[in-house]
Every structure is written in structure tokens, then in C-alpha cells.
Design a protein around this motif. Structure first.
Motif, PDB file in Angstrom:
ATOM      1  N   LYS A   1     -11.471  83.152  96.300  1.00 47.41           N
ATOM      2  CA  LYS A   1     -11.258  81.903  95.576  1.00 47.41           C
ATOM      3  C   LYS A   1     -11.780  80.687  96.342  1.00 47.41           C
ATOM      4  N   TYR A   2     -12.806  80.867  97.141  1.00 47.83           N
ATOM      5  CA  TYR A   2     -13.386  79.769  97.910  1.00 47.83           C
ATOM      6  C   TYR A   2     -14.178  78.875  96.968  1.00 47.83           C
ATOM      7  N   ALA A   3     -13.915  77.576  96.997  1.00 45.27           N
ATOM      8  CA  ALA A   3     -14.589  76.642  96.093  1.00 45.27           C
ATOM      9  C   ALA A   3     -15.127  75.456  96.894  1.00 45.27           C
ATOM     10  N   PRO A   4     -16.274  75.628  97.562  1.00 43.98           N
ATOM     11  CA  PRO A   4     -16.766  74.579  98.450  1.00 43.98           C
ATOM     12  C   PRO A   4     -17.355  73.353  97.758  1.00 43.98           C
ATOM     13  N   VAL A   5     -17.895  73.518  96.547  1.00 43.18           N
ATOM     14  CA  VAL A   5     -18.625  72.393  95.966  1.00 43.18           C
ATOM     15  C   VAL A   5     -18.120  72.061  94.566  1.00 43.18           C
ATOM     16  N   ARG A   6     -18.580  72.803  93.589  1.00 38.88           N
ATOM     17  CA  ARG A   6     -18.330  72.463  92.185  1.00 38.88           C
ATOM     18  C   ARG A   6     -17.076  73.095  91.602  1.00 38.88           C
ATOM     19  N   GLY A   7     -16.282  73.712  92.438  1.00 34.89           N
ATOM     20  CA  GLY A   7     -15.102  74.378  91.914  1.00 34.89           C
ATOM     21  C   GLY A   7     -15.356  75.823  91.529  1.00 34.89           C
ATOM     22  N   ASP A   8     -16.608  76.296  91.692  1.00 32.81           N
ATOM     23  CA  ASP A   8     -16.892  77.702  91.421  1.00 32.81           C
ATOM     24  C   ASP A   8     -16.134  78.560  92.419  1.00 32.81           C
ATOM     25  N   LYS A   9     -15.542  79.633  91.946  1.00 35.47           N
ATOM     26  CA  LYS A   9     -14.800  80.531  92.825  1.00 35.47           C
ATOM     27  C   LYS A   9     -15.758  81.544  93.438  1.00 35.47           C
ATOM     28  N   LEU A  10     -15.831  81.546  94.755  1.00 36.15           N
ATOM     29  CA  LEU A  10     -16.733  82.431  95.488  1.00 36.15           C
ATOM     30  C   LEU A  10     -15.953  83.233  96.512  1.00 36.15           C
ATOM     31  N   ASP A  11     -16.522  84.350  96.925  1.00 33.75           N
ATOM     32  CA  ASP A  11     -15.976  85.083  98.066  1.00 33.75           C
ATOM     33  C   ASP A  11     -16.324  84.310  99.332  1.00 33.75           C
ATOM     34  N   LEU A  12     -15.434  84.383 100.313  1.00 34.57           N
ATOM     35  CA  LEU A  12     -15.720  83.861 101.645  1.00 34.57           C
ATOM     36  C   LEU A  12     -15.572  85.037 102.595  1.00 34.57           C
TER      37      LEU A  12
END
Length: 85
Positions: free
Chosen positions: A52-63
């Protein structure tokens, strides 16, 4: 090859037969820590810290984290491209 699993699955099934494979462990609370398994002195090669990593636009990504420094990661990548003899 990499084997992807969570900590509880690794604790149940890890054994000498899997010792030739690198582990990618999903553990969202803390870094995966467990006594060494036979053939797995570092236990994990990659750690999925969150999905649930969301560094920029709120997109949920794996970290994901590599268990080593940049030189070790480079070596891992170069060796992963070799075909078995």
C-alpha cells in the motif's frame, strides 16, 4: 528462481529442499526475522514491506527491500541471468 511467501508459510514449509532458492518474504509489520533455516543463512533476499505504498499520486504500490547493499544487488541481478549448466 525466487520463492514468494509470507513469514508464517516460510516457517511451516522451509526446508533443505528449498535451500537452492532465494526467498522473497511478505511481512508488513517489521523486517522478517527468524532463526536461520538450513541452507538459508540470510533467510530472505527480498522483503515486501507493504503493498500500500503511495509515494506520489495515491497509487498503491508494493515497497520491496533487497537484503544487501547496491553491490550485492548488482551481483544478484547479474547472476540471475545465467543459465544453469
Amino acid at each position: 528462481p525466487l520463492i514468494y511467501m509470507n513469514v508464517s508459510t516460510a516457517e511451516r514449509i522451509i526446508n533443505v529442499q528449498l535451500s537452492g532458492y532465494f526467498l522473497w518474504i511478505a511481512e508488513y509489520k517489521t523486517p522478517p526475522v527468524h532463526p536461520n533455516f538450513p541452507g538459508h543463512p540470510n533467510y530472505w533476499a527480498f522483503w515486501q514491506k507493504t503493498d500500500k505504498y503511495a509515494p506520489v499520486r495515491g497509487d498503491k504500490l508494493d515497497l520491496d527491500v533487497f537484503n544487501g547493499d547496491a553491490t550485492a544487488l548488482n551481483t544478484f541481478i547479474l547472476n540471475s541471468n545465467r543459465k544453469e549448466q
